[in-house]
Design a protein around this motif. Structure first.
Motif, mmCIF file in Angstrom:
data_model
loop_
_atom_site.group_PDB
_atom_site.id
_atom_site.type_symbol
_atom_site.label_atom_id
_atom_site.label_comp_id
_atom_site.label_asym_id
_atom_site.label_seq_id
_atom_site.Cartn_x
_atom_site.Cartn_y
_atom_site.Cartn_z
ATOM 1 N N VAL B 67 0.849 -1.198 0.000
ATOM 2 C CA VAL B 67 0.000 0.000 0.000
ATOM 3 C C VAL B 67 0.885 1.249 0.000
ATOM 4 O O VAL B 67 2.084 1.165 0.236
ATOM 5 C CB VAL B 67 -0.912 0.056 1.254
ATOM 6 C CG1 VAL B 67 -1.949 -1.047 1.231
ATOM 7 C CG2 VAL B 67 -0.084 0.018 2.527
ATOM 8 N N ALA B 68 0.266 2.362 -0.300
ATOM 9 C CA ALA B 68 0.937 3.648 -0.107
ATOM 10 C C ALA B 68 0.273 4.313 1.077
ATOM 11 O O ALA B 68 -0.943 4.289 1.206
ATOM 12 C CB ALA B 68 0.784 4.516 -1.349
ATOM 13 N N ILE B 69 1.076 4.871 1.966
ATOM 14 C CA ILE B 69 0.507 5.561 3.127
ATOM 15 C C ILE B 69 0.957 7.010 3.092
ATOM 16 O O ILE B 69 2.149 7.297 3.027
ATOM 17 C CB ILE B 69 0.973 4.923 4.446
ATOM 18 C CG1 ILE B 69 0.467 3.485 4.538
ATOM 19 C CG2 ILE B 69 0.478 5.737 5.648
ATOM 20 C CD1 ILE B 69 0.976 2.736 5.745
ATOM 21 N N LYS B 70 0.004 7.880 3.116
ATOM 22 C CA LYS B 70 0.364 9.287 3.221
ATOM 23 C C LYS B 70 0.145 9.700 4.662
ATOM 24 O O LYS B 70 -0.955 9.584 5.193
ATOM 25 C CB LYS B 70 -0.510 10.124 2.291
ATOM 26 C CG LYS B 70 -0.078 11.570 2.244
ATOM 27 C CD LYS B 70 -0.623 12.239 0.998
ATOM 28 C CE LYS B 70 -0.166 13.693 0.924
ATOM 29 N NZ LYS B 70 -0.589 14.325 -0.318
ATOM 30 N N ALA B 71 1.214 10.131 5.311
ATOM 31 C CA ALA B 71 1.131 10.527 6.716
ATOM 32 C C ALA B 71 1.180 12.049 6.787
ATOM 33 O O ALA B 71 2.171 12.663 6.421
ATOM 34 C CB ALA B 71 2.284 9.911 7.508
ATOM 35 N N ILE B 72 0.090 12.635 7.228
ATOM 36 C CA ILE B 72 -0.023 14.093 7.219
ATOM 37 C C ILE B 72 0.067 14.635 8.638
ATOM 38 O O ILE B 72 -0.621 14.155 9.534
ATOM 39 C CB ILE B 72 -1.379 14.513 6.624
ATOM 40 C CG1 ILE B 72 -1.503 13.985 5.197
ATOM 41 C CG2 ILE B 72 -1.549 16.023 6.649
ATOM 42 C CD1 ILE B 72 -2.919 13.855 4.738
ATOM 43 N N ASP B 73 0.905 15.625 8.801
ATOM 44 C CA ASP B 73 1.048 16.248 10.106
ATOM 45 C C ASP B 73 -0.142 17.180 10.352
ATOM 46 O O ASP B 73 -0.252 18.232 9.738
ATOM 47 C CB ASP B 73 2.361 17.046 10.144
ATOM 48 C CG ASP B 73 2.614 17.647 11.514
ATOM 49 O OD1 ASP B 73 1.706 17.592 12.363
ATOM 50 O OD2 ASP B 73 3.713 18.173 11.721
ATOM 51 N N LEU B 74 -1.027 16.765 11.250
ATOM 52 C CA LEU B 74 -2.245 17.553 11.454
ATOM 53 C C LEU B 74 -1.992 18.837 12.234
ATOM 54 O O LEU B 74 -2.789 19.761 12.195
ATOM 55 C CB LEU B 74 -3.294 16.719 12.195
ATOM 56 C CG LEU B 74 -3.876 15.554 11.415
ATOM 57 C CD1 LEU B 74 -4.728 14.691 12.330
ATOM 58 C CD2 LEU B 74 -4.718 16.051 10.252
ATOM 59 N N ASP B 75 -0.894 18.873 12.952
ATOM 60 C CA ASP B 75 -0.639 20.063 13.756
ATOM 61 C C ASP B 75 -0.421 21.288 12.875
ATOM 62 O O ASP B 75 -0.508 22.412 13.326
ATOM 63 C CB ASP B 75 0.579 19.841 14.664
ATOM 64 C CG ASP B 75 0.454 20.651 15.953
ATOM 65 O OD1 ASP B 75 -0.681 20.785 16.457
ATOM 66 O OD2 ASP B 75 1.472 21.157 16.432
ATOM 67 N N ARG B 76 -0.141 21.047 11.613
ATOM 68 C CA ARG B 76 0.062 22.173 10.720
ATOM 69 C C ARG B 76 -1.207 22.580 9.988
ATOM 70 O O ARG B 76 -1.183 23.468 9.156
ATOM 71 C CB ARG B 76 1.112 21.813 9.661
ATOM 72 C CG ARG B 76 2.516 21.774 10.204
ATOM 73 C CD ARG B 76 3.390 21.111 9.168
ATOM 74 N NE ARG B 76 4.787 21.167 9.568
ATOM 75 C CZ ARG B 76 5.602 22.146 9.200
ATOM 76 N NH1 ARG B 76 5.172 23.123 8.456
ATOM 77 N NH2 ARG B 76 6.859 22.122 9.588
ATOM 78 N N SER B 77 -2.288 21.896 10.259
ATOM 79 C CA SER B 77 -3.476 22.264 9.499
ATOM 80 C C SER B 77 -4.460 23.026 10.366
ATOM 81 O O SER B 77 -4.394 23.001 11.583
ATOM 82 C CB SER B 77 -4.120 21.038 8.873
ATOM 83 O OG SER B 77 -5.053 20.502 9.742
ATOM 84 N N ARG B 78 -5.364 23.701 9.716
ATOM 85 C CA ARG B 78 -6.295 24.561 10.451
ATOM 86 C C ARG B 78 -7.219 23.786 11.356
ATOM 87 O O ARG B 78 -7.481 22.615 11.168
ATOM 88 C CB ARG B 78 -7.104 25.400 9.464
ATOM 89 C CG ARG B 78 -6.579 26.811 9.379
ATOM 90 C CD ARG B 78 -7.156 27.474 8.188
ATOM 91 N NE ARG B 78 -6.752 26.760 6.986
ATOM 92 C CZ ARG B 78 -7.302 26.954 5.819
ATOM 93 N NH1 ARG B 78 -8.273 27.802 5.694
ATOM 94 N NH2 ARG B 78 -6.871 26.294 4.771
#
Lengths: 340, 531
Positions: B67-78
């Motif tokens: 699989v491909a996993i995209k890990a997004i840092d939520l602390d940078r989002s609104r």
């Protein structure tokens, strides 16, 4: 059943009736897809729902016609079509579920003789909300039922029912479900319930203050889940800063336990949580009638707090924030411990 | 009691208990991927951005499926996560062979993990950059475009706009199957969310969105001056630009900085032949008439004249198009793997420039399209192609030097990026009188902006000096402090530039409206554009 295969063109009323007939059929048959005939019925149902959608929203050839929308809406709510549709939704395929959701959403806003008849219907069939809320417990249905629910609570009476029902407690669990898309959908509904209809929300919060904020603090603000804490502290700020909730706010900021929780959030390593926590914390400080124990805590932690605020900055320049911060700092610096 | 209910709920959600549903449509039979990070084993990094990393991983309990996993840092989002929620929802409710959806998504501390099918050959943009710098052969283009039209037809039928169609968002698997990815800016015309600028009344496809979104070179003119609103046809424009990108290895006007390309699109009609002229005269007859016709119809400045996806699929250009095998044979054989390409790209970039570039690139992307959770297209190494790269400073410099100052541009912005050689021929000769007027005024605007940004910089440098002199204690080394400050200053500068750019666009649009009014009392702005 012969009438099902009348040649076109059909009126909006015909489409609603045919959809209803097909839904009744689907509802009665526990095993769909067993025979060719049933498969065909299902296909026909999908087509009808799609047609309802295109009457309400228009399509690439034509704009929606107000008169047709009104007829459709009236026929739809004249009988129990919405109940059938909600009940049969799990039996429909993905595309039809999505179409149905959009149809239901649209119908909430259709006016017939300047009345939102959807609202009248839902008031008389308010138990449908129970099905929609429970949808969050079903991975397959959650996003569809959730979207419908959010549209229905646009009506104040419906929102009031959900707020005052036992379901409200379940949301504290739903917004922490492991499936992010479902949890986020539940959080959006929760937020809508607590912010949309000001007077209803204010009444709900004052009547249910004790259990609600006890749950809110322990399950959400002190959750181990980062995103739950962050959304909860943001929403808390939105709720308390709303003028219509001022009585609730005054009560909230007079509690030493609440202050403790907010001060812990101020110490988080996440900048975003810190910032949102500040917007709630400032209310404790700005309160003109601070109880002695609140003053006591602030005085005891004065130097720590002032040090914290000294390096406390937003990423972008924010004058309002700077002004609030300066105010909080001044206020804390000037505090004198009160007598017991 | 409550707890046990929650636990059982969790169990259902996490796939221990798979819901048996009364129907057996393939879409409701999606396998339930586990919702905890321990079930996945990360193998390799295949993409990096400022706030997200994409991994290749295996899912252990699912027979070690890749699989491909995209890990997004939520602390940078609104804080309200509305964009992320909307995208997560779109991703899990779309079901089409040509659309990359997600298996599942869940949070892992501060990160959101989006688990997606692994498309082993990566994006077409990265393939073009690494192996086909002058574009793909026409028969391959036909296959890709056909598959993308299937995806678009499905999306549009559901009332979704993709809003960011480009080769970087088209992924290909080892068997040649093609999927459209990245729904970060996509939106539904049925969701009457006032924040999205959708009008509340239920309208048909003429429903108008007003938010500027997408990536400049691929953007349709009506999206750029979005005061007028735009609709599904905006995707058709981007599709046409993508066709050119596949054919030539880059989108048209990409030798110009983004702001300039936007201005050009507004001020005059974009023609296929223009592109061919400045691009590569050798290629002039490389493509069939059918292909040119197809592209031209998509790039009609009047949205209503562009055909819909459904109709485009019936175009004779696709009549004899082949199956995915051809892609495997022609494109995929001997191609370095996604991981290798990613690593190579990493090495090629000058280490000192790397972070800054990425910052800048991601920052601008963020401004334009906000946070997105699908798609792997960030940080591709084709900097020349990358529409978000040099930013407005180039347009300012270029306009100041009236045309031929590409050297000063490249010197200023980026040492490692190959600046297009065609630049000289591009903007100097083409325009008529109208364009010159535009230029003069935008020079003034540009200079003002430059002055403003210089002031900004002076202030920043001033405070930097102050800091260097004053502060001697602290845990951070000076270099670190400087680095951070520089970063901040760069960011501020970027914002300033963006604001300036928006104002310029606004001005431009108003001017057009005025000229349209003068030229033609009852014709709209679009007629003026065509003149």
């Amino acid at each position: 059943m012969k009438s099902l295969f009348k040649p076109k063109p059909r009126t909006p009323v015909d489409v609603v009736r045919q959809t209803r007939d097909l839904l009744i059929y689907t509802d009665r048959n526990p095993d769909t897809k067993e025979t060719k005939r049933e498969e065909k019925q299902m296909l026909e149902l999908s087509k009808n729902v799609r047609e309802l959608k295109s009457i309400l929203y228009g399509n690439s050839e034509s704009e929606p016609v107000a008169e047709a929308c009104a007829q459709l809406t009236q026929e739809f709510f004249r009988d129990n079509t919405l109940r059938l549709l909600i009940k049969c939704l799990p039996k429909l395929n993905l595309e039809t579920r999505k179409d149905a959701t959009q149809v239901v959403a649209n119908l909430q806003r259709q006016q017939v003789q300047s009345r939102l008849i959807a609202s009248d219907y839902l008031e008389a069939n308010i138990d449908l909300m129970d099905t929609l809320v429970a949808g969050y417990e079903n991975t397959e249905m959650a996003l569809h039922y959730g979207a419908m629910l959010r549209e229905c609570i646009r009506h104040q009476s419906v929102a009031k029912y959900v707020l005052e029902s036992q379901h409200m407690k379940k949301f504290f669990d739903y917004i922490q479900l492991p499936n992010f898309d479902i949890a986020a959908d539940a959080a959006a509904t929760f937020k809508e319930l607590l912010t949309r209809h000001k007077s209803t929300v204010a009444e709900f919060l004052s009547k249910n203050y004790d259990w609600f904020f006890a749950e809110y603090n322990s399950k959400l603000l002190e959750s181990t889940n980062y995103i739950t804490r962050r959304q909860a502290v943001k929403l808390l700020g939105d709720i308390l800063l709303d003028r219509s909730n001022s009585a609730v706010m005054t009560r909230y900021v007079s509690s030493r336990e609440n202050l403790r929780i907010l001060m812990n959030l101020l110490r988080e390593s996440s900048k975003s949580i810190q910032l949102e926590a500040f917007h709630v914390f400032k209310l404790f400080v700005a309160n003109q009638n601070k109880p002695a124990d609140i003053v006591g805590i602030l005085v005891t932690n004065r130097s720590k707090l002032l040090r914290l605020f000294a390096d406390f900055k937003t990423d972008k320049e924010d004058e309002q924030f700077e002004a609030d911060k300066a105010h909080v700092v001044r206020e804390i610096a000037a505090l004198e411990p009160k007598g017991p | 009691m409550k707890l046990s209910r929650l636990n059982s709920l969790r169990r259902v959600q996490s796939g221990d208990l798979i819901m048996k549903l009364p129907d057996d449509h393939d879409d409701s039979r999606r396998p339930q991927f586990p919702l905890d990070s321990t079930s996945y084993k990360i193998i390799d990094e295949i993409g990096v951005g400022v706030s997200a990393v994409v991994y290749k991983a295996i899912c252990i309990p699912m027979n070690s499926a890749v699989v491909a996993i995209k890990a997004i840092d939520l602390d940078r989002s609104r804080a309200d996560f509305d964009d992320i929620r909307r995208e997560a929802k779109i991703l899990s409710l779309l079901s089409h062979p040509n659309i990359l959806n997600s298996h599942c998504s869940f949070t892992v501390d501060r990160r959101l993990w989006v688990v997606m099918p692994f498309m082993s050959a990566g994006s077409l943009q990265s393939i073009i950059t690494s192996s086909f710098p002058d574009g793909l052969p026409e028969p391959c283009i036909a296959i890709v475009l056909r598959e993308i039209l299937h995806a678009l037809s499905y999306l549009h039928d559901q009332g979704h706009l993709h809003r960011d169609i480009k080769a970087g968002n088209i992924l290909i698997d080892s068997n040649g199957s093609i999927k459209l990815a990245d729904f970060g800016v996509s939106t539904s015309i049925f969701e009457s969310n006032s924040k999205q600028g959708v009008s509340i009344s239920p309208l048909s496809t003429s429903i108008m969105l007003k938010e500027v979104a997408g990536t400049p070179y691929w953007m349709a003119p009506e999206v750029i001056h979005s005061h007028n609103g735009y609709s599904l046809k905006a995707d058709i424009w981007s599709f046409g630009i993508t066709a050119l990108e596949l054919a030539h290895g880059r989108p048209p006007l990409s030798h110009l900085p983004p702001s300039k390309s936007l201005l050009l699109k507004i001020t005059r009609r974009f023609r296929f032949s223009d592109y061919e002229n400045h691009h590569n005269s050798k290629n002039k007859n490389k493509f069939s008439k059918g292909f040119k016709e197809l592209v031209a119809s998509c790039l009609d400045p009047e949205p209503s004249r562009r055909p819909c996806a459904e109709k485009l699929l019936k175009h004779p250009f696709f009549k004899n198009s082949k199956g995915p095998d051809l892609l495997v044979k022609t494109i995929l054989q001997g191609l370095p793997s996604v991981e290798e390409r990613f690593k190579l790209g990493k090495l090629q970039r000058l280490p000192s420039m790397k972070t800054e570039e990425e910052e800048e690139e991601e920052l601008e992307k963020e401004i334009i399209k906000q946070r997105r959770i699908s798609g792997w297209n960030f940080n591709e190494d084709g900097l020349e192609l990358d529409p978000v790269f040099p930013g407005e400073e180039c347009s300012i410099m270029e306009e100041k030097g009236s045309g031929n100052s590409s050297e000063c541009c490249s010197g200023l912005s980026d040492l490692s990026s190959p600046v297009g050689n065609e630049r000289g021929g591009g903007s100097g000769g083409g325009g008529g009188e109208e364009e010159e007027v535009v230029d003069r005024e935008s020079i003034v605007g540009g200079l003002m902006a430059l002055k403003r940004s210089l002031d900004e910089q002076r202030r920043a440098v001033g405070s930097l000096i102050e800091l260097m002199e004053g502060e001697k204690v602290g845990e951070m080394s000076r270099e670190e402090q400087m680095g951070r400050l520089m970063e901040k200053v760069t960011r501020e500068l970027e914002n300033e530039r963006r604001r300036n750019f928006e104002l310029e666009m606004e001005l431009e649009f108003l001017r057009l409206q005025i000229s349209a009014f003068h030229n033609n009392n009852d014709g709209g702005a679009s007629t003026a554009i065509n003149n």
